[in-house]
Design an enzyme around this catalytic site. Sequence first.
Site, PDB file in Angstrom:
ATOM      1  N   ARG A  69       0.821  -1.184  -0.020  1.00 25.95           N
ATOM      2  CA  ARG A  69       0.115  -0.063   0.020  1.00 25.95           C
ATOM      3  C   ARG A  69       0.653   1.309  -0.106  1.00 25.95           C
ATOM      4  NH1 ARG A  69      -2.249   1.544   4.711  1.00 25.95           N
ATOM      5  NH2 ARG A  69      -2.479  -0.505   5.475  1.00 25.95           N
ATOM      6  N   TYR A 104     -15.852  18.672 -13.928  1.00 22.04           N
ATOM      7  CA  TYR A 104     -16.282  17.138 -14.069  1.00 22.04           C
ATOM      8  C   TYR A 104     -17.554  16.989 -13.121  1.00 22.04           C
ATOM      9  CZ  TYR A 104     -16.328  12.130 -13.856  1.00 22.04           C
ATOM     10  OH  TYR A 104     -16.491  10.798 -13.805  1.00 22.04           O
ATOM     11  N   LYS A 124      -8.269   8.633 -18.989  1.00 24.11           N
ATOM     12  CA  LYS A 124      -8.705   9.466 -20.130  1.00 24.11           C
ATOM     13  C   LYS A 124      -7.466   9.245 -21.242  1.00 24.11           C
ATOM     14  CE  LYS A 124     -12.223   9.800 -17.960  1.00 24.11           C
ATOM     15  NZ  LYS A 124     -12.508  11.298 -17.145  1.00 24.11           N
TER      16      LYS A 124
END
Length: 366
Positions: free
Chosen positions: A56, A107, A203
């Site tokens: 992690r 967004y 994206k």
Amino acid sequence: MAADPSLPESAPTATLRPSTVAVTAGRPAHQPDAPLNEPITMASTYVAGGDLEYGRYANPTWTALEDTLGALEGGRCLSFASGMAAVTTVLDLVGHGAKVVAPRHSYSGTVLQLADLEARGRLVAELVDITDTDAVVKACDDAALVWLESPTNPALEVADIETITAAAHEAGAYVVVDNTFATPLLQTPLAQGVDLVVHSATKYLAGHSDVLLGAVCTNDDELFSVIKGRRDLMGAVPGAFEAWLVLRGMRTLHLRVERAQANAQELVRRLPDHPAIAEVRYPGFGGIVSIVLAQGAIAADLLTRKTKLWVHATSLGGVESTFERRRRWKAEAPTIPDALVRLSVGIEDVEDLWDDLRTALDGCVG
Ligand SMILES: *Cc1c(COP(=O)(O)O)cnc(C)c1O
């Protein structure tokens, strides 16, 4: 441990241009039998005594990706499980009840997150028209964080980043730019004085519509450590395979962005003459174009069903051309026109894209 921002000796990025950085950064050193690409390291834990310790906190495949994106943005980078994980981690930096200024046309996930945090008393959000620089500068006054998205999604409005950043800094606020639409090839906000850059790497950076990943970049060492600490504890870390996929995508980022932009610019030249079109919005750069259909939302929905190449799908920035009527989402701002269709222009042959789109538009006239 903070990721080492320095790159292998083989890639002295300070003197290299962005296309070369996209190809060469974040690679293993050029030694006999070393792989050219950073391998996918599948590990939840590492033998104690080193810098990595636990899955992690660190992963060599993340580091390769982070070195590459950091070099392109001109700072250091931390990767996250998704763009929204990066957005949420940055919003969590502000103190309890602090004011966050953000574009009303950010967004939709960012706007929803701000609304949810505000509803729970965590912060106060002031949504602004990002093109009204004077109003934004005024709003900066008692803010802790100024969130910018430029161009905005899907209105494609452009902010005066430098003026707003100067005002925000005078007020003691941090400035963030969501650089998802522009990519570091068309806009490097850290060089304009911005404190933090956020990406949905889902994206353009990944570019193939097959992976979710987010990132935060900064050249402020203190902010870097705080965000690294938040990521360690929130645990919104990417998978090693996802990081590898995004890095693989980034090796061709410059080619894809160049082609998508050239295609978008050609469509922007042709679209206004079509009788089905009431408005074409384009910020002058990038691969996203928004069109407003003259005959309203029904015509816009019809358009999305009439094409053969253009795929009706949300998201953007992939090699394939996609489009959608944004107001089909309840969360989309009511100030976005009902008949607005956002085009994510891909890297196909523009003549094929135009033939398909024009034929579909022909069926949406009067
Ligand atoms: C998609 C998107 C996000 C959210 O990213 P995910 O990877 O979907 O979580 C944030 N900002 C912008 C501008 C986006 O387009």
